[in-house]
Design a protein around this motif. Structure first.
Motif, PDB file in Angstrom:
ATOM      1  N   UNK A 114      38.363  34.762  27.005  1.00  0.00           N
ATOM      2  CA  UNK A 114      37.026  34.662  27.568  1.00  0.00           C
ATOM      3  C   UNK A 114      36.889  35.655  28.712  1.00  0.00           C
ATOM      4  N   UNK A 115      35.812  36.445  28.726  1.00  0.00           N
ATOM      5  CA  UNK A 115      35.619  37.435  29.784  1.00  0.00           C
ATOM      6  C   UNK A 115      34.187  37.372  30.319  1.00  0.00           C
ATOM      7  N   UNK A 116      34.081  37.556  31.635  1.00  0.00           N
ATOM      8  CA  UNK A 116      32.787  37.746  32.291  1.00  0.00           C
ATOM      9  C   UNK A 116      32.979  38.913  33.259  1.00  0.00           C
ATOM     10  N   UNK A 117      31.910  39.645  33.537  1.00  0.00           N
ATOM     11  CA  UNK A 117      32.074  40.834  34.367  1.00  0.00           C
ATOM     12  C   UNK A 117      30.871  41.064  35.257  1.00  0.00           C
ATOM     13  N   UNK A 118      31.085  41.866  36.301  1.00  0.00           N
ATOM     14  CA  UNK A 118      30.011  42.230  37.214  1.00  0.00           C
ATOM     15  C   UNK A 118      30.385  43.504  37.957  1.00  0.00           C
ATOM     16  N   UNK A 119      29.360  44.260  38.296  1.00  0.00           N
ATOM     17  CA  UNK A 119      29.568  45.478  39.072  1.00  0.00           C
ATOM     18  C   UNK A 119      29.567  45.114  40.555  1.00  0.00           C
ATOM     19  N   UNK A 120      30.627  45.525  41.244  1.00  0.00           N
ATOM     20  CA  UNK A 120      30.811  45.160  42.647  1.00  0.00           C
ATOM     21  C   UNK A 120      30.880  46.426  43.500  1.00  0.00           C
ATOM     22  N   UNK A 121      30.117  46.444  44.592  1.00  0.00           N
ATOM     23  CA  UNK A 121      30.162  47.548  45.546  1.00  0.00           C
ATOM     24  C   UNK A 121      30.869  47.061  46.803  1.00  0.00           C
ATOM     25  N   UNK A 122      31.946  47.758  47.171  1.00  0.00           N
ATOM     26  CA  UNK A 122      32.750  47.373  48.324  1.00  0.00           C
ATOM     27  C   UNK A 122      32.339  48.182  49.555  1.00  0.00           C
ATOM     28  N   UNK A 123      32.199  47.509  50.693  1.00  0.00           N
ATOM     29  CA  UNK A 123      31.834  48.184  51.936  1.00  0.00           C
ATOM     30  C   UNK A 123      32.967  49.091  52.411  1.00  0.00           C
ATOM     31  N   UNK A 124      32.613  50.084  53.215  1.00  0.00           N
ATOM     32  CA  UNK A 124      33.602  51.042  53.711  1.00  0.00           C
ATOM     33  C   UNK A 124      34.711  50.368  54.514  1.00  0.00           C
ATOM     34  N   UNK A 125      34.360  49.324  55.288  1.00  0.00           N
ATOM     35  CA  UNK A 125      35.360  48.726  56.174  1.00  0.00           C
ATOM     36  C   UNK A 125      36.372  47.844  55.437  1.00  0.00           C
ATOM     37  N   UNK A 126      36.259  47.746  54.116  1.00  0.00           N
ATOM     38  CA  UNK A 126      37.262  47.013  53.338  1.00  0.00           C
ATOM     39  C   UNK A 126      38.426  47.898  52.919  1.00  0.00           C
ATOM     40  N   UNK A 127      38.364  49.183  53.285  1.00  0.00           N
ATOM     41  CA  UNK A 127      39.449  50.102  52.913  1.00  0.00           C
ATOM     42  C   UNK A 127      40.784  49.587  53.428  1.00  0.00           C
ATOM     43  N   UNK A 128      41.763  49.540  52.535  1.00  0.00           N
ATOM     44  CA  UNK A 128      43.102  49.079  52.901  1.00  0.00           C
ATOM     45  C   UNK A 128      43.281  47.575  52.839  1.00  0.00           C
ATOM     46  N   UNK A 129      42.231  46.844  52.444  1.00  0.00           N
ATOM     47  CA  UNK A 129      42.298  45.384  52.387  1.00  0.00           C
ATOM     48  C   UNK A 129      42.540  44.895  50.959  1.00  0.00           C
ATOM     49  N   UNK A 130      43.127  43.701  50.867  1.00  0.00           N
ATOM     50  CA  UNK A 130      43.247  42.995  49.592  1.00  0.00           C
ATOM     51  C   UNK A 130      42.226  41.870  49.592  1.00  0.00           C
ATOM     52  N   UNK A 131      41.297  41.921  48.656  1.00  0.00           N
ATOM     53  CA  UNK A 131      40.149  41.017  48.659  1.00  0.00           C
ATOM     54  C   UNK A 131      40.298  39.997  47.533  1.00  0.00           C
ATOM     55  N   UNK A 132      40.134  38.719  47.884  1.00  0.00           N
ATOM     56  CA  UNK A 132      40.263  37.639  46.900  1.00  0.00           C
ATOM     57  C   UNK A 132      38.902  37.221  46.371  1.00  0.00           C
ATOM     58  N   UNK A 133      38.866  36.914  45.081  1.00  0.00           N
ATOM     59  CA  UNK A 133      37.669  36.383  44.422  1.00  0.00           C
ATOM     60  C   UNK A 133      38.022  35.016  43.832  1.00  0.00           C
ATOM     61  N   UNK A 134      37.977  33.952  44.631  1.00  0.00           N
ATOM     62  CA  UNK A 134      38.294  32.621  44.090  1.00  0.00           C
ATOM     63  C   UNK A 134      37.378  32.256  42.933  1.00  0.00           C
ATOM     64  N   UNK A 135      37.954  31.623  41.915  1.00  0.00           N
ATOM     65  CA  UNK A 135      37.203  31.265  40.702  1.00  0.00           C
ATOM     66  C   UNK A 135      37.409  29.781  40.402  1.00  0.00           C
ATOM     67  N   UNK A 136      36.305  29.052  40.275  1.00  0.00           N
ATOM     68  CA  UNK A 136      36.372  27.668  39.829  1.00  0.00           C
ATOM     69  C   UNK A 136      36.099  27.650  38.327  1.00  0.00           C
ATOM     70  N   UNK A 137      37.121  27.292  37.560  1.00  0.00           N
ATOM     71  CA  UNK A 137      36.985  27.194  36.110  1.00  0.00           C
ATOM     72  C   UNK A 137      36.643  25.749  35.765  1.00  0.00           C
TER      73      UNK A 137
END
Length: 227
Positions: A114-137
């Motif tokens: 099963x796949x879902x997708x979206x286009x995400x634009x990251x702000x400049x100040x997130x450079x060098x960061x690891x960003x989490x996308x919590x998912x409730x299944x």
């Protein structure tokens, strides 16, 4: 002294092979029992299409939907409309959504990708960061909150329900117009080339037609002299 007959030996060997096979299959299945995100890398200041995927339900219960939390620092979200899903953007009226909810039109059996997708634009100040996308299944029976985040030095694979994460790299010049001048020069060169090639092509075409006409005239002249 215990005597093992050939039949008992074969039975034990078969049981051992079956147990080993079960363990070999269980290991990769357990490792894949997560919600994955692809790609796992993006660039600050740029847009990336993130695809979230799962091939399992909640234990064996079919999946009915995914609720994806949008982290701070995301500058834009555009979920992909796809058949079989209803999409809700929570908080979109106030700007960037805080959640994107994908609800399946019909429950999806465990074992189907099963796949879902979206286009995400990251702000400049997130450079060098690891960003989490919590998912409730959410499933027909029960749910799994894929929201655990590994601490420093901790292996994410040791977590029971790790959140999908994306590593954001430094912005590049291409994303901020650093090469726009080169692109404009290339466009000007292309336009100039088009304006140059057209007259040359027309001139060559005229020469060819002129040569053909001259040849036809010479042939007609020779026939006239012979007659």
């Amino acid at each position: 002294m215990t005597t093992i007959t050939p039949a008992r030996r074969r039975a034990r060997l078969t049981a051992g092979v079956l147990a080993g096979t079960a363990l070999a299959l269980a290991a990769p299945l357990a490792a894949s029992a997560h919600v994955h995100v692809d790609p796992a890398d993006a660039t600050a200041g740029g847009s990336t299409v993130l695809t979230f995927s799962s091939s399992h339900g909640c234990d064996s219960s079919p999946t009915t939907g995914f609720t994806i939390d949008i982290p701070e620092g995301v500058a834009g979200i555009a979920p992909h409309a796809q058949a079989g899903w209803t999409i809700e953007r929570v908080g979109a009226d106030a700007g960037v959504p805080t959640q994107v909810v994908f609800t399946a039109d019909a429950p999806i059996e465990s074992g189907l990708l099963t796949t879902v997708s979206m286009q995400v634009t990251f702000a400049d100040d997130l450079a060098g960061e690891t960003v989490a996308f919590p998912v409730l299944q959410e499933c027909v029976e029960g749910s799994t909150d894929w929201a655990e985040i590994a601490e420093d030095g901790q292996d994410p694979h040791d977590l029971d329900a790790p959140a999908p994460v994306v590593t954001v790299g430094e912005a590049t010049a291409d994303l901020h117009g650093g090469d726009h001048g080169d692109a404009a020069d290339a466009h000007d060169d292309s336009t100039t080339a088009d304006h140059t090639v057209l007259p040359i092509a027309l001139g060559v075409g005229g020469l060819v037609l002129g040569a053909a006409g001259l040849a036809a005239g010479l042939i007609a002249l020779r026939r006239t002299r012979r007659s």
